[in-house]
Design a protein around this motif. Structure first.
Motif, mmCIF file in Angstrom:
data_model
loop_
_atom_site.group_PDB
_atom_site.id
_atom_site.type_symbol
_atom_site.label_atom_id
_atom_site.label_comp_id
_atom_site.label_asym_id
_atom_site.label_seq_id
_atom_site.Cartn_x
_atom_site.Cartn_y
_atom_site.Cartn_z
ATOM 1 N N ARG A 42 -4.661 4.067 7.709
ATOM 2 C CA ARG A 42 -5.729 3.244 8.662
ATOM 3 C C ARG A 42 -4.859 2.973 10.052
ATOM 4 O O ARG A 42 -3.940 3.386 10.479
ATOM 5 N N GLN A 61 -1.434 -2.957 -0.327
ATOM 6 C CA GLN A 61 -2.485 -3.137 0.143
ATOM 7 C C GLN A 61 -2.186 -1.942 1.955
ATOM 8 O O GLN A 61 -3.280 -1.896 2.216
ATOM 9 N N LEU A 64 -5.515 0.912 1.561
ATOM 10 C CA LEU A 64 -7.029 0.741 0.936
ATOM 11 C C LEU A 64 -8.152 1.465 1.545
ATOM 12 O O LEU A 64 -7.280 1.532 3.235
ATOM 13 N N MET A 66 -11.651 3.793 1.119
ATOM 14 C CA MET A 66 -12.773 3.328 0.116
ATOM 15 C C MET A 66 -12.973 5.253 -0.413
ATOM 16 O O MET A 66 -12.999 5.501 0.383
ATOM 17 N N ARG A 71 -13.413 0.513 -2.829
ATOM 18 C CA ARG A 71 -12.502 0.067 -2.252
ATOM 19 C C ARG A 71 -11.518 -0.119 -2.901
ATOM 20 O O ARG A 71 -11.577 -0.485 -4.257
ATOM 21 N N ILE A 88 -10.579 3.015 5.833
ATOM 22 C CA ILE A 88 -11.384 1.291 6.233
ATOM 23 C C ILE A 88 -11.409 1.099 7.525
ATOM 24 O O ILE A 88 -9.615 0.385 7.674
#
Length: 95
Positions: A42, A61, A64, A66, A71, A88
């Motif tokens: 991310r 986290q 994280l 999908m 999720r 995400i």
């Protein structure tokens, strides 16, 4: 962590944002992607800088994603044949 066993099962394919990768059953999605050269899952919301896997035990986290519409934490999700992983987009602020 990546499993180094000469008798491990055959590799399966998974997809991250439509790009194909190979992994071995028993690996987490995060470790398989990291071993394949993916270093970030991310971008930070405020500075848009790449964020990588951090704790690899489900606390931070940072991983994280999908997976097949849900999720999940990539470090806690075992790979499966045909798994579809999507990053995400972040909307919060950096902490």
């Amino acid at each position: 962590m990546r499993i180094h066993d000469p008798n491990r099962p055959a590799a399966v394919e998974l997809f991250l944002d439509g790009r194909r990768y190979c992994a071995h059953p028993g690996e987490s999605a995060a470790s398989a992607l990291f071993a394949a050269g993916v270093k970030a899952l991310r971008a930070s919301p405020r500075l848009n800088r790449p964020r990588g896997m951090f704790c690899l035990m489900g606390s931070c986290q940072e991983c994280l994603v999908m997976v097949d519409g849900a999720r999940v934490l990539a470090c806690q999700t075992p790979v499966a044949s045909g798994m579809r992983i999507e990053t995400i987009p972040e909307t919060g602020v950096d902490v």
